[in-house]
Design a protein around this motif. Structure first.
Motif, PDB file in Angstrom:
ATOM      1  N   LYS A 160       0.748  -1.155   0.105  1.00  0.00           N
ATOM      2  CA  LYS A 160       0.103  -0.024  -0.042  1.00  0.00           C
ATOM      3  C   LYS A 160       0.761   1.235  -0.140  1.00  0.00           C
ATOM      4  CE  LYS A 160      -4.288   1.903   2.384  1.00  0.00           C
ATOM      5  NZ  LYS A 160      -4.921   1.808   1.139  1.00  0.00           N
ATOM      6  N   ASN A 161       2.149   1.212  -0.042  1.00  0.00           N
ATOM      7  CA  ASN A 161       3.120   2.209  -0.175  1.00  0.00           C
ATOM      8  C   ASN A 161       3.170   3.069   1.239  1.00  0.00           C
ATOM      9  OD1 ASN A 161       3.975   1.764  -2.990  1.00  0.00           O
ATOM     10  ND2 ASN A 161       1.857   2.722  -3.784  1.00  0.00           N
ATOM     11  N   GLU A 162       2.912   2.128   2.287  1.00  0.00           N
ATOM     12  CA  GLU A 162       2.869   2.755   3.626  1.00  0.00           C
ATOM     13  C   GLU A 162       4.358   2.369   4.364  1.00  0.00           C
ATOM     14  OE1 GLU A 162      -1.860   3.745   4.514  1.00  0.00           O
ATOM     15  OE2 GLU A 162      -0.901   1.766   5.241  1.00  0.00           O
ATOM     16  N   PHE A 163       4.983   1.272   3.888  1.00  0.00           N
ATOM     17  CA  PHE A 163       6.051   0.842   4.530  1.00  0.00           C
ATOM     18  C   PHE A 163       7.599   0.767   3.735  1.00  0.00           C
ATOM     19  CE2 PHE A 163       8.226  -2.212   7.221  1.00  0.00           C
ATOM     20  CZ  PHE A 163       8.594  -1.658   8.364  1.00  0.00           C
ATOM     21  N   PRO A 164       8.012   1.922   3.454  1.00  0.00           N
ATOM     22  CA  PRO A 164       9.101   1.834   2.623  1.00  0.00           C
ATOM     23  C   PRO A 164      10.323   1.049   2.970  1.00  0.00           C
ATOM     24  CG  PRO A 164       8.943   3.999   3.391  1.00  0.00           C
ATOM     25  CD  PRO A 164       7.838   3.171   3.738  1.00  0.00           C
ATOM     26  N   GLN A 165      10.478   0.999   4.288  1.00  0.00           N
ATOM     27  CA  GLN A 165      11.438   0.083   5.064  1.00  0.00           C
ATOM     28  C   GLN A 165      11.455  -1.380   5.093  1.00  0.00           C
ATOM     29  OE1 GLN A 165       9.019   2.367   6.384  1.00  0.00           O
ATOM     30  NE2 GLN A 165      10.007   3.189   8.521  1.00  0.00           N
ATOM     31  N   TYR A 166      10.400  -2.004   4.068  1.00  0.00           N
ATOM     32  CA  TYR A 166      10.277  -3.212   4.132  1.00  0.00           C
ATOM     33  C   TYR A 166      11.286  -4.055   4.180  1.00  0.00           C
ATOM     34  CZ  TYR A 166       8.235  -7.671   3.121  1.00  0.00           C
ATOM     35  OH  TYR A 166       8.028  -8.875   2.803  1.00  0.00           O
ATOM     36  N   GLU A 167      12.348  -3.688   3.094  1.00  0.00           N
ATOM     37  CA  GLU A 167      13.398  -4.883   2.862  1.00  0.00           C
ATOM     38  C   GLU A 167      14.169  -4.946   4.174  1.00  0.00           C
ATOM     39  OE1 GLU A 167      13.551  -6.909   0.642  1.00  0.00           O
ATOM     40  OE2 GLU A 167      11.805  -6.292  -0.569  1.00  0.00           O
ATOM     41  N   GLN A 168      14.357  -3.649   4.637  1.00  0.00           N
ATOM     42  CA  GLN A 168      15.192  -3.553   5.820  1.00  0.00           C
ATOM     43  C   GLN A 168      14.570  -4.381   6.978  1.00  0.00           C
ATOM     44  OE1 GLN A 168      15.984   0.269   7.409  1.00  0.00           O
ATOM     45  NE2 GLN A 168      16.519  -0.501   9.437  1.00  0.00           N
ATOM     46  N   PHE A 169      13.380  -4.109   7.093  1.00  0.00           N
ATOM     47  CA  PHE A 169      12.620  -4.663   8.361  1.00  0.00           C
ATOM     48  C   PHE A 169      12.545  -6.310   8.272  1.00  0.00           C
ATOM     49  CE2 PHE A 169       8.242  -6.736   9.652  1.00  0.00           C
ATOM     50  CZ  PHE A 169       8.406  -6.146  11.141  1.00  0.00           C
TER      51      PHE A 169
END
Length: 337
Positions: A160-169
């Motif tokens: 939903k383009n609300e968590f750009p840190q996904y890959e790091q997370f």
């Protein structure tokens, strides 16, 4: 450590649990491409409690419409937000929990998309839902489910383009099993001391908030009440001063589960009050545990897993000190009700 196989834990949670990342991403991406209106997190007992942290995470970090619902109530309440465009997520260790299976059938019959995390393969729940992740072992199932739910929920946010840190997370999710293991080792002696001190305590107040409210509710009900037959009450920190405070005496056991999210000041307030009244205050604070390699911004999310793991050490020592097996039941799945 008593009843803890480190090698088995790492095998099930770290190696096998993390192996589901690709499958989870495929499932969530497929659902998002099809489109959905909202997410329902549905369970019963410990599994609805398991959903509360993720409801909190979505409500405080996303605009995705989310509802955590108790299975039996959900099926009779005519929920006006539920539709064929809803995504319904379930968890079950056994895959046979009556209310959960019935709720999954209810959602599937009405055209909603259904996804389940189940430990035991080839069980009723695995056969009902559209998508299923089967971990294959009841051992450390909650630790594994928590980790998989991070992947599920944050993938929805990412799409939903609300968590750009996904890959790091997700990279840091891979560090979580070792952080859990470190916390368990660090807390083990305190868990044993708690069990020895409270083996005959007949009532506990458990207080939590934010993403640890689910753990608070679950431990009081599923462990202390169901598995140890000890009277317990789960109290939300935001509501503690609206009734429950009047029952705190100088010898009342008050257990505070402190996390690292936005609601921590609510817990601080309860702690300041309780430490003035009772000599039996126990504070379990995730800030006291190191999480090597995990970012400060993500600690608040991972506190759910850390907290549950250290609470589980109290369980095994209570079992020993009280000579009361965690599997012992009077009524649950023993009689018709």
């Amino acid at each position: 450590m008593l009843k803890f196989d480190e090698e088995l834990f790492l095998k099930l949670v770290e190696k096998e649990g993390l192996a589901f990342k690709g499958q989870i991403e495929e499932i969530v991406d497929s659902i998002c491409q099809k489109g959905y209106s909202n997410i329902f997190l549905i369970g019963a007992g410990g599994t609805i409690a398991m959903m509360y942290p993720y409801e909190y995470i979505l409500k405080s970090n996303s605009t995705i419409d989310v509802h955590a619902e108790i299975a039996a109530e959900f099926m009779v309440m005519n929920h006006r937000h539920f539709s064929k465009n809803s995504v319904c997520i379930f968890t079950s260790v056994s895959g046979t929990t009556q209310e959960t299976v019935a709720a999954a059938e209810f959602c599937k019959e009405r055209g909603a998309t259904t996804l389940a995390l189940v430990a035991e393969p080839n069980t009723p729940l695995t056969e009902v839902v559209d998508y299923c992740i089967t971990t294959g072992s009841e051992k450390h199932s909650f630790d594994t489910f928590f980790m998989l739910l991070y992947m599920v929920i944050f993938r929805f946010m990412h799409n939903k383009n609300e968590f750009p840190q996904y890959e790091q997370f997700i990279r840091e999710v891979s560090l979580l099993p070792q952080a859990i293991l470190n916390a368990v080792k660090a807390f083990d002696k305190k868990a044993e001391e708690f069990a020895i001190r409270h083996k005959d305590t007949d009532y506990h107040m458990m207080v939590g908030s934010g993403n640890l409210w689910g753990n608070t509710y679950s431990y009081a009900m599923c462990i202390l009440e169901e598995m140890q037959w000890i009277h317990a009450k789960s109290i939300h920190a935001a509501e503690f001063f609206h009734g429950t405070l009047e029952l705190v005496l100088e010898d009342t056991s008050v257990i505070l589960l402190k996390g690292e999210d936005e609601t921590r000041p609510l817990m601080d307030r309860v702690e300041r009050f309780a430490e003035k009244i009772t000599s039996q205050l126990t504070v379990i604070d995730t800030k006291n545990f190191e999480m090597p390699g995990i970012s400060e911004e993500f600690r608040k999310h991972f506190s759910v897993s850390i907290n549950w793991a250290v609470l589980s050490r109290i369980s095994v020592y209570l079992e020993r000190e009280r000579n009361h097996p965690l599997e012992l039941r009077r009524y649950y799945r023993k009689v018709e009700y």
